[in-house]
Design a protein around this motif. Structure first.
Motif, PDB file in Angstrom:
ATOM      1  N   THR A  27       0.841  -1.212   0.000  1.00 56.72           N
ATOM      2  CA  THR A  27       0.000   0.000   0.000  1.00 56.72           C
ATOM      3  C   THR A  27       0.873   1.257   0.000  1.00 56.72           C
ATOM      4  O   THR A  27       0.479   2.284  -0.547  1.00 56.72           O
ATOM      5  CB  THR A  27      -0.962   0.022   1.209  1.00 56.72           C
ATOM      6  OG1 THR A  27      -0.205  -0.078   2.418  1.00 56.72           O
ATOM      7  CG2 THR A  27      -1.970  -1.099   1.155  1.00 56.72           C
ATOM      8  N   ASN A  28       2.069   1.190   0.606  1.00 63.89           N
ATOM      9  CA  ASN A  28       2.963   2.354   0.557  1.00 63.89           C
ATOM     10  C   ASN A  28       3.436   2.613  -0.863  1.00 63.89           C
ATOM     11  O   ASN A  28       3.505   3.762  -1.309  1.00 63.89           O
ATOM     12  CB  ASN A  28       4.180   2.147   1.468  1.00 63.89           C
ATOM     13  CG  ASN A  28       3.977   2.745   2.848  1.00 63.89           C
ATOM     14  OD1 ASN A  28       2.878   2.696   3.380  1.00 63.89           O
ATOM     15  ND2 ASN A  28       5.017   3.301   3.430  1.00 63.89           N
ATOM     16  N   GLN A  50      -1.110  -8.001   0.966  1.00 62.26           N
ATOM     17  CA  GLN A  50       0.060  -7.380   0.326  1.00 62.26           C
ATOM     18  C   GLN A  50       1.022  -8.493  -0.059  1.00 62.26           C
ATOM     19  O   GLN A  50       1.329  -9.367   0.756  1.00 62.26           O
ATOM     20  CB  GLN A  50       0.760  -6.423   1.278  1.00 62.26           C
ATOM     21  CG  GLN A  50      -0.058  -5.194   1.652  1.00 62.26           C
ATOM     22  CD  GLN A  50       0.773  -4.196   2.467  1.00 62.26           C
ATOM     23  OE1 GLN A  50       1.088  -3.125   2.009  1.00 62.26           O
ATOM     24  NE2 GLN A  50       1.117  -4.577   3.682  1.00 62.26           N
ATOM     25  N   ALA A  52       4.109  -7.773  -1.321  1.00 59.72           N
ATOM     26  CA  ALA A  52       5.466  -7.280  -1.068  1.00 59.72           C
ATOM     27  C   ALA A  52       5.410  -6.161  -0.036  1.00 59.72           C
ATOM     28  O   ALA A  52       6.009  -5.098  -0.216  1.00 59.72           O
ATOM     29  CB  ALA A  52       6.108  -6.803  -2.368  1.00 59.72           C
ATOM     30  N   GLY A  53       4.660  -6.422   1.028  1.00 61.72           N
ATOM     31  CA  GLY A  53       4.545  -5.417   2.103  1.00 61.72           C
ATOM     32  C   GLY A  53       5.918  -5.189   2.721  1.00 61.72           C
ATOM     33  O   GLY A  53       6.708  -6.121   2.867  1.00 61.72           O
ATOM     34  N   ARG A  54       6.176  -3.947   3.071  1.00 63.10           N
ATOM     35  CA  ARG A  54       7.503  -3.599   3.587  1.00 63.10           C
ATOM     36  C   ARG A  54       7.424  -3.048   4.995  1.00 63.10           C
ATOM     37  O   ARG A  54       6.500  -2.325   5.343  1.00 63.10           O
ATOM     38  CB  ARG A  54       8.167  -2.560   2.675  1.00 63.10           C
ATOM     39  CG  ARG A  54       8.475  -3.100   1.289  1.00 63.10           C
ATOM     40  CD  ARG A  54       9.177  -2.087   0.417  1.00 63.10           C
ATOM     41  NE  ARG A  54       8.305  -0.972   0.049  1.00 63.10           N
ATOM     42  CZ  ARG A  54       8.423   0.259   0.537  1.00 63.10           C
ATOM     43  NH1 ARG A  54       9.359   0.546   1.433  1.00 63.10           N
ATOM     44  NH2 ARG A  54       7.617   1.212   0.135  1.00 63.10           N
ATOM     45  N   GLY A  55       8.424  -3.426   5.817  1.00 62.55           N
ATOM     46  CA  GLY A  55       8.557  -2.858   7.148  1.00 62.55           C
ATOM     47  C   GLY A  55       9.747  -1.930   7.179  1.00 62.55           C
ATOM     48  O   GLY A  55      10.374  -1.660   6.151  1.00 62.55           O
ATOM     49  N   ARG A  56      10.066  -1.434   8.355  1.00 65.04           N
ATOM     50  CA  ARG A  56      11.233  -0.564   8.483  1.00 65.04           C
ATOM     51  C   ARG A  56      12.499  -1.392   8.299  1.00 65.04           C
ATOM     52  O   ARG A  56      12.500  -2.599   8.487  1.00 65.04           O
ATOM     53  CB  ARG A  56      11.259   0.093   9.870  1.00 65.04           C
ATOM     54  CG  ARG A  56      10.176   1.153  10.050  1.00 65.04           C
ATOM     55  CD  ARG A  56      10.153   1.664  11.478  1.00 65.04           C
ATOM     56  NE  ARG A  56      11.380   2.332  11.822  1.00 65.04           N
ATOM     57  CZ  ARG A  56      12.114   2.057  12.919  1.00 65.04           C
ATOM     58  NH1 ARG A  56      11.739   1.117  13.737  1.00 65.04           N
ATOM     59  NH2 ARG A  56      13.221   2.721  13.163  1.00 65.04           N
ATOM     60  N   TRP A  61       6.862  -7.333   5.462  1.00 62.37           N
ATOM     61  CA  TRP A  61       5.697  -7.234   6.362  1.00 62.37           C
ATOM     62  C   TRP A  61       4.576  -8.042   5.724  1.00 62.37           C
ATOM     63  O   TRP A  61       4.190  -7.788   4.591  1.00 62.37           O
ATOM     64  CB  TRP A  61       5.282  -5.782   6.534  1.00 62.37           C
ATOM     65  CG  TRP A  61       4.133  -5.616   7.485  1.00 62.37           C
ATOM     66  CD1 TRP A  61       2.806  -5.640   7.175  1.00 62.37           C
ATOM     67  CD2 TRP A  61       4.219  -5.421   8.900  1.00 62.37           C
ATOM     68  NE1 TRP A  61       2.063  -5.472   8.318  1.00 62.37           N
ATOM     69  CE2 TRP A  61       2.898  -5.329   9.388  1.00 62.37           C
ATOM     70  CE3 TRP A  61       5.275  -5.320   9.808  1.00 62.37           C
ATOM     71  CZ2 TRP A  61       2.608  -5.152  10.740  1.00 62.37           C
ATOM     72  CZ3 TRP A  61       4.987  -5.132  11.149  1.00 62.37           C
ATOM     73  CH2 TRP A  61       3.670  -5.049  11.607  1.00 62.37           C
ATOM     74  N   ALA A  70      -3.954  -3.402   6.658  1.00 62.15           N
ATOM     75  CA  ALA A  70      -2.806  -2.724   6.046  1.00 62.15           C
ATOM     76  C   ALA A  70      -3.323  -1.569   5.211  1.00 62.15           C
ATOM     77  O   ALA A  70      -4.137  -1.769   4.310  1.00 62.15           O
ATOM     78  CB  ALA A  70      -2.020  -3.685   5.161  1.00 62.15           C
ATOM     79  N   ASP A 115       6.686   1.601  16.948  1.00 63.37           N
ATOM     80  CA  ASP A 115       5.972   0.318  17.004  1.00 63.37           C
ATOM     81  C   ASP A 115       4.901   0.417  18.084  1.00 63.37           C
ATOM     82  O   ASP A 115       5.121   1.064  19.114  1.00 63.37           O
ATOM     83  CB  ASP A 115       6.917  -0.819  17.403  1.00 63.37           C
ATOM     84  CG  ASP A 115       7.891  -1.180  16.291  1.00 63.37           C
ATOM     85  OD1 ASP A 115       7.622  -0.834  15.125  1.00 63.37           O
ATOM     86  OD2 ASP A 115       8.915  -1.803  16.603  1.00 63.37           O
ATOM     87  N   GLY A 125       2.882  -1.831  13.269  1.00 61.79           N
ATOM     88  CA  GLY A 125       4.088  -1.119  12.861  1.00 61.79           C
ATOM     89  C   GLY A 125       3.733  -0.012  11.883  1.00 61.79           C
ATOM     90  O   GLY A 125       2.692  -0.063  11.211  1.00 61.79           O
ATOM     91  N   VAL A 126       4.591   0.980  11.822  1.00 61.94           N
ATOM     92  CA  VAL A 126       4.347   2.140  10.960  1.00 61.94           C
ATOM     93  C   VAL A 126       5.557   2.356  10.059  1.00 61.94           C
ATOM     94  O   VAL A 126       6.695   2.340  10.529  1.00 61.94           O
ATOM     95  CB  VAL A 126       4.117   3.409  11.822  1.00 61.94           C
ATOM     96  CG1 VAL A 126       3.912   4.634  10.934  1.00 61.94           C
ATOM     97  CG2 VAL A 126       2.926   3.221  12.749  1.00 61.94           C
ATOM     98  N   GLY A 143       2.214   4.535   6.312  1.00 63.82           N
ATOM     99  CA  GLY A 143       1.729   3.155   6.144  1.00 63.82           C
ATOM    100  C   GLY A 143       1.605   2.473   7.492  1.00 63.82           C
ATOM    101  O   GLY A 143       2.538   2.506   8.302  1.00 63.82           O
ATOM    102  N   ILE A 144       0.469   1.869   7.723  1.00 65.10           N
ATOM    103  CA  ILE A 144       0.209   1.249   9.028  1.00 65.10           C
ATOM    104  C   ILE A 144      -0.215  -0.200   8.828  1.00 65.10           C
ATOM    105  O   ILE A 144      -1.092  -0.497   8.009  1.00 65.10           O
ATOM    106  CB  ILE A 144      -0.900   2.027   9.791  1.00 65.10           C
ATOM    107  CG1 ILE A 144      -0.459   3.484   9.984  1.00 65.10           C
ATOM    108  CG2 ILE A 144      -1.218   1.361  11.124  1.00 65.10           C
ATOM    109  CD1 ILE A 144      -1.441   4.356  10.745  1.00 65.10           C
TER     110      ILE A 144
END
Ligand code: BTN
Length: 277
Positions: A27-28, A50, A52-56, A61, A70, A115, A125-126, A143-144
């Protein structure tokens, strides 16, 4: 996710627009593509899954349909100055915390920088990503990701991902089913309310009050992508005493000095009581 219900439940918000996907890379990423095309303020991208969801810090994610929430929101900050970026990032975590507290009675906390924890385990997570034009901040994609029911975290472990921090999900604490759409609604209520206050001292006070591990000893690590706690890469150790106005974390170190850890790509872990000096 039922799109009719989604649109109905968000009708009271005057969002700039809603882009819903059954399945999406991230979504980001979609929100950033939308920004390039001229996304409106408060444009919302939401996906049931998602791929290919991504975290920090380059982490993945996972978003499981029906079990996770998401979404990403497009903001065009009018405030100028370096103080605003950490605050807008914290806005995501604080909105989730306030929604869990106010509407579900769950005492969530924020593990600095962004977090959300329940019972000292990560529930949300954000990932805030800025869109710059030269030196000017043009847009921020907030993105949350939230673990709502048990499948959201079971899948993470079954995919063999290294968990950087113990995880939990909202229903584990509430012990009843949670409607992801209702949760989204309450988070947006809080996000929009807090958005107008990010420049005020009361925003910093709310963030500071929500800090997890306050008064406890923690270690700060440089974000090097590794989660092996035995690596000697800790850059600071101290007791959390609060926040500076720029979002830095204030720690009292072993010598009694207060040091500020700048908001950025760092990781925080509580120090086990047995190894405190
Ligand atoms: C983290 O804890 O490392 C941040 C996780 C952020 C995940 C959310 S889910 C919605 C949005 N889209 C993404 O690809 N990432 C964020």
């Amino acid at each position: 996710m039922d799109q009719n219900r989604l649109h109905k439940s968000l009708a009271d918000f005057h969002l700039g627009g809603i882009r819903y996907f059954d399945s999406l890379d991230s979504t980001n990423d979609e929100a950033m593509r939308w920004v390039e095309e001229g996304a409106p303020e408060l444009g919302l991208v939401i996906a049931a899954e998602q791929t290919a969801g991504r975290g920090r810090q380059g982490r993945s994610w996972y978003t499981i349909p029906g079990a996770s929430l998401a979404f990403s929101l497009v903001l065009y900050p009018k405030e100028r100055g370096t103080f605003i970026l950490p605050r807008l990032t914290a806005l995501g975590a604080l909105a989730v915390r306030e929604a869990l507290q106010t509407y579900y009675g769950i005492p969530a906390q924020i593990k600095w920088p962004n977090d959300v924890l329940l019972d000292r385990r990560k529930v949300a997570g954000v990932l805030a990503e800025a869109h710059w034009s030269g030196e000017t901040l043009k847009a921020l994609v907030l993105g949350i990701g939230i673990n709502v029911s048990s499948a959201s975290i079971r899948t993470v472990s079954s995919q063999g991902a290294l968990l950087p921090f113990p995880s939990t999900y909202v229903e584990a604490i509430l012990d009843r089913p949670v409607d992801p759409l209702e949760l989204l609604h309450e988070i947006l209520v809080e996000l929009i309310r807090l958005r107008s206050r990010v420049g005020l001292p009361e925003f910093m006070q709310a963030w500071e009050r929500s800090l997890a591990f306050r008064g406890e000893w923690v270690r700060i690590f440089q974000a090097d992508g590794s989660f092996q706690e035995d690596l000697p890469s800790s850059i600071e150790e101290g007791m959390i005493v609060g926040l500076a106005p720029d979002g830095s974390l204030k720690l009292r170190d072993h010598a009694g000095e207060v040091v500020a850890i700048r908001f950025g790509e760092v990781r925080l872990r509580p120090v086990p009581v047995s190894s405190q000096a």
